[in-house]
Design a protein around this motif. Structure first.
Motif, PDB file in Angstrom:
ATOM      1  N   UNK A  23       0.838  -1.202   0.000  1.00 13.86           N
ATOM      2  CA  UNK A  23       0.000   0.000   0.000  1.00 13.86           C
ATOM      3  C   UNK A  23       0.872   1.251   0.000  1.00 13.86           C
ATOM      4  N   UNK A  24       1.559   1.482  -1.110  1.00 15.10           N
ATOM      5  CA  UNK A  24       2.404   2.668  -1.227  1.00 15.10           C
ATOM      6  C   UNK A  24       1.506   3.897  -1.368  1.00 15.10           C
ATOM      7  N   UNK A  25       1.676   4.916  -0.526  1.00 12.57           N
ATOM      8  CA  UNK A  25       0.837   6.116  -0.676  1.00 12.57           C
ATOM      9  C   UNK A  25       0.995   6.702  -2.073  1.00 12.57           C
ATOM     10  N   UNK A  26      -0.096   7.154  -2.685  1.00 12.14           N
ATOM     11  CA  UNK A  26      -0.029   7.664  -4.066  1.00 12.14           C
ATOM     12  C   UNK A  26       1.019   8.751  -4.263  1.00 12.14           C
ATOM     13  N   UNK A  27       1.155   9.665  -3.321  1.00 10.66           N
ATOM     14  CA  UNK A  27       2.136  10.741  -3.472  1.00 10.66           C
ATOM     15  C   UNK A  27       3.559  10.182  -3.455  1.00 10.66           C
ATOM     16  N   UNK A  28       3.780   9.193  -2.600  1.00  8.83           N
ATOM     17  CA  UNK A  28       5.105   8.576  -2.530  1.00  8.83           C
ATOM     18  C   UNK A  28       5.413   7.811  -3.814  1.00  8.83           C
ATOM     19  N   UNK A  29       4.420   7.094  -4.326  1.00 10.90           N
ATOM     20  CA  UNK A  29       4.606   6.367  -5.579  1.00 10.90           C
ATOM     21  C   UNK A  29       4.931   7.338  -6.723  1.00 10.90           C
ATOM     22  N   UNK A  30       4.183   8.430  -6.804  1.00 10.27           N
ATOM     23  CA  UNK A  30       4.416   9.405  -7.869  1.00 10.27           C
ATOM     24  C   UNK A  30       5.804  10.035  -7.733  1.00 10.27           C
ATOM     25  N   UNK A  31       6.196  10.330  -6.506  1.00 14.85           N
ATOM     26  CA  UNK A  31       7.521  10.908  -6.269  1.00 14.85           C
ATOM     27  C   UNK A  31       8.617   9.985  -6.789  1.00 14.85           C
ATOM     28  N   UNK A  32       8.544   8.699  -6.445  1.00 14.48           N
ATOM     29  CA  UNK A  32       9.612   7.782  -6.818  1.00 14.48           C
ATOM     30  C   UNK A  32       9.569   7.398  -8.285  1.00 14.48           C
ATOM     31  N   UNK A  33       8.394   7.405  -8.892  1.00 15.01           N
ATOM     32  CA  UNK A  33       8.351   7.216 -10.341  1.00 15.01           C
ATOM     33  C   UNK A  33       9.102   8.354 -11.036  1.00 15.01           C
ATOM     34  N   UNK A  34       8.870   9.576 -10.595  1.00 18.52           N
ATOM     35  CA  UNK A  34       9.542  10.721 -11.215  1.00 18.52           C
ATOM     36  C   UNK A  34      11.044  10.658 -10.994  1.00 18.52           C
ATOM     37  N   UNK A  35      11.468  10.316  -9.775  1.00 18.17           N
ATOM     38  CA  UNK A  35      12.905  10.266  -9.483  1.00 18.17           C
ATOM     39  C   UNK A  35      13.586   9.160 -10.272  1.00 18.17           C
ATOM     40  N   UNK A  36      12.967   7.997 -10.350  1.00 14.87           N
ATOM     41  CA  UNK A  36      13.567   6.909 -11.118  1.00 14.87           C
ATOM     42  C   UNK A  36      13.696   7.279 -12.595  1.00 14.87           C
ATOM     43  N   UNK A  37      12.682   7.936 -13.138  1.00 11.73           N
ATOM     44  CA  UNK A  37      12.742   8.304 -14.551  1.00 11.73           C
ATOM     45  C   UNK A  37      13.791   9.386 -14.814  1.00 11.73           C
ATOM     46  N   UNK A  38      14.057  10.218 -13.819  1.00 17.07           N
ATOM     47  CA  UNK A  38      15.141  11.198 -13.943  1.00 17.07           C
ATOM     48  C   UNK A  38      16.504  10.512 -13.851  1.00 17.07           C
ATOM     49  N   UNK A  39      16.635   9.592 -12.899  1.00  9.80           N
ATOM     50  CA  UNK A  39      17.934   8.975 -12.626  1.00  9.80           C
ATOM     51  C   UNK A  39      18.297   7.887 -13.627  1.00  9.80           C
ATOM     52  N   UNK A  40      17.290   7.215 -14.184  1.00 15.48           N
ATOM     53  CA  UNK A  40      17.546   6.089 -15.082  1.00 15.48           C
ATOM     54  C   UNK A  40      16.894   6.352 -16.436  1.00 15.48           C
ATOM     55  N   UNK A  41      17.576   7.173 -17.215  1.00 17.70           N
ATOM     56  CA  UNK A  41      17.093   7.550 -18.551  1.00 17.70           C
ATOM     57  C   UNK A  41      18.214   7.348 -19.562  1.00 17.70           C
ATOM     58  N   UNK A  42      17.835   7.009 -20.790  1.00 14.60           N
ATOM     59  CA  UNK A  42      18.821   6.815 -21.844  1.00 14.60           C
ATOM     60  C   UNK A  42      19.655   5.567 -21.612  1.00 14.60           C
ATOM     61  N   UNK A  43      20.621   5.337 -22.496  1.00 14.63           N
ATOM     62  CA  UNK A  43      21.409   4.109 -22.404  1.00 14.63           C
ATOM     63  C   UNK A  43      22.319   4.099 -21.188  1.00 14.63           C
ATOM     64  N   UNK A  44      22.803   5.247 -20.788  1.00 14.41           N
ATOM     65  CA  UNK A  44      23.618   5.323 -19.580  1.00 14.41           C
ATOM     66  C   UNK A  44      22.798   4.929 -18.352  1.00 14.41           C
ATOM     67  N   UNK A  45      21.565   5.418 -18.290  1.00 17.38           N
ATOM     68  CA  UNK A  45      20.700   5.055 -17.174  1.00 17.38           C
ATOM     69  C   UNK A  45      20.369   3.582 -17.152  1.00 17.38           C
ATOM     70  N   UNK A  46      20.099   3.027 -18.333  1.00 14.06           N
ATOM     71  CA  UNK A  46      19.844   1.579 -18.417  1.00 14.06           C
ATOM     72  C   UNK A  46      21.028   0.784 -17.888  1.00 14.06           C
ATOM     73  N   UNK A  47      22.231   1.148 -18.307  1.00 13.92           N
ATOM     74  CA  UNK A  47      23.411   0.393 -17.901  1.00 13.92           C
ATOM     75  C   UNK A  47      23.686   0.534 -16.408  1.00 13.92           C
ATOM     76  N   UNK A  48      23.497   1.720 -15.855  1.00 11.40           N
ATOM     77  CA  UNK A  48      23.711   1.898 -14.412  1.00 11.40           C
ATOM     78  C   UNK A  48      22.707   1.085 -13.602  1.00 11.40           C
ATOM     79  N   UNK A  49      21.454   1.066 -14.033  1.00  9.90           N
ATOM     80  CA  UNK A  49      20.452   0.284 -13.326  1.00  9.90           C
ATOM     81  C   UNK A  49      20.748  -1.207 -13.439  1.00  9.90           C
TER      82      UNK A  49
END
Length: 299
Positions: free
Chosen positions: A188-214
């Motif tokens: 039961x992840x609170x909606x605001x927390x889920x939205x926050x971490x979706x945004x952060x993950x998409x910022x941190x893991x983007x493009x081929x560099x992000x794919x490789x780091x993840x």
């Protein structure tokens, strides 16, 4: 800018052919206070410690310094490969670069075993460890027999899915983020927390560099070495806090492993009723109060 008004910055250290390490502080460094390093859990960032940065008593007790491991947040290296040992070395080098002689280390999940590695590498510099929802083992049959998750089964599909290069428009799939959040926060992840971490993950893991780091962060989690044979090198006090609702690593595992620190002057396990795997986020009041007590006792 984070919700607590602090910003993640970078600092250069020599490890891995030179690296920039993502770091965040609660306020300017005060040499009269001890320092508490905060090491975040898998695929998260310094943002995991928003509750701790918002805790005035904790920030008045110690200099808070969140350090992002390799593969996470704003941390980058010249070399393509890294392990948890590399994160421990780099974190010690950050302390050097900032002129901080010694520190306590609080780590959530993978942050706990980075903290233990720091203490083994530099026993004269780590004054104490606060380990949250962690394990000192590999992803082993032994740990699964004690009720821990199957980390191999969790990580392998993601490692395989992240194997092929991607374009600049790629961002981490939502289902990968949700899988991490379910393990860390529960069903039961609170909606605001889920939205926050979706945004952060998409910022941190983007493009081929992000794919490789993840992908490499996932390989590290699945294939890491265990610490059982090295824990006699931990010579500082240890507070291990573990939630009863942690679905990744079990209380039973923590009860066994807390006995594997023969040279720690004080190794204590505190069980947090109802606490989740990302204990610093699910139960910040309990974690922060215990950490203030621990730092004041051993500073």
């Amino acid at each position: 800018m984070s919700e607590t008004g602090t910003t993640t910055e970078t600092i250069t250290v020599p490890h891995l052919g030179t690296s920039v390490i993502g770091h965040r502080s609660a306020r300017p460094y005060d040499p009269s206070l001890p320092t508490l390093v905060l090491v975040n859990s898998f695929s998260t960032s310094a943002d995991l410690y928003r509750p701790q940065f918002a805790d005035d008593e904790l920030a008045a007790t110690a200099n808070l310094l969140a350090l992002e491991p390799y593969g996470h947040g704003r941390t980058r290296a010249s070399y393509a490969q890294f392990t948890y040992w590399d994160s421990a070395v780099a974190d010690l080098q950050v302390l050097d670069a900032l002129g901080i002689p010694d520190a306590f280390v609080l780590g959530t999940s993978q942050g706990g075993w980075v903290a233990a590695r720091m203490a083994v590498l530099a026993p004269d510099r780590i004054r104490g460890i606060v380990a949250l929802g962690t394990s000192m083992d590999t992803e082993s049959p032994r740990s699964r027999d004690l009720g821990c998750w199957d980390g191999v089964a969790f990580c392998t599909p993601a490692i395989d899915a992240l194997a092929a290069p991607v374009g600049d428009d790629w961002v981490v799939p939502a289902e990968m983020v949700d899988a991490v959040l379910a393990e860390g926060f529960g069903p039961d992840v609170p909606p605001a927390e889920r939205a926050f971490w979706h945004a952060r993950h998409q910022e941190n893991y983007a493009g081929d560099d992000g794919r490789e780091r993840l992908r490499l962060a996932s390989v590290n989690l699945r294939d890491r070495d265990g610490l059982h044979g090295r824990l006699d090198g931990v010579r500082c006090p240890l507070l291990w806090m573990h939630g009863t609702e942690d679905t990744v690593y079990s209380v039973a595992n923590a009860e066994e492993e807390i006995r594997l620190f023969p040279n720690s002057p004080h190794a204590e396990l505190r069980v947090v009723e109802g606490g989740r795997h990302f204990l610093s986020a699910s139960d910040p009041a309990a974690v922060d109060a215990a950490t203030v007590e621990f730092v004041r006792r051993w500073a």
